[in-house]
Write an enzyme that holds these catalytic residues in place. Sequence first.
Site, PDB file in Angstrom:
ATOM      1  N   ASP A 155      35.343   3.369 -10.947  1.00 34.98           N
ATOM      2  CA  ASP A 155      36.576   4.083 -10.609  1.00 34.98           C
ATOM      3  C   ASP A 155      37.663   3.576 -11.542  1.00 34.98           C
ATOM      4  OD1 ASP A 155      35.808   5.731  -8.411  1.00 34.98           O
ATOM      5  OD2 ASP A 155      35.744   3.958  -7.136  1.00 34.98           O
ATOM      6  N   CYS A 201      32.891   1.514  -7.196  1.00 37.28           N
ATOM      7  CA  CYS A 201      32.795   2.095  -5.858  1.00 37.28           C
ATOM      8  C   CYS A 201      31.896   1.203  -4.999  1.00 37.28           C
ATOM      9  CB  CYS A 201      32.228   3.510  -5.940  1.00 37.28           C
ATOM     10  SG  CYS A 201      31.918   4.254  -4.322  1.00 37.28           S
TER      11      CYS A 201
END
Length: 125
Positions: A48, A41
């Site tokens: 992620d 992120c």
Amino acid sequence: MKYGEKEIQEFDINAEENFWPNEHEKNYTINIELPEFMCLCPRSGYPDFAIMKLSYVPDKKVIELKALKLYINSFMYRHISHENSANEIFDALYSQLEPKSMKLIADFNPRGNVHTVIEIDSETF
């Protein structure tokens, strides 16, 4: 640094050897699922994870599968948003492959009760 890390770090998606000639004149679809996509992120640095689903009808070239794996793995420690990672992958592959059509679905794991799916389809250009 381990040999796999070095290979990922030095990988260049634009290298000619990553793309092979398509030896078939008929239209056919190549479907590839990459279930271990990871990036970071850009705001928090939290990881992620996503499943990338690539589908394309080749014209003159196809991608070498190890090259695709290395390219996808090159995002592992990059701080990049869902939207930017999906668009960067699509644009890089589309410009190199020049397929008759191509679609990428980036299905990110839910985080913070939000589930994001990015779909990019050359048929909608």
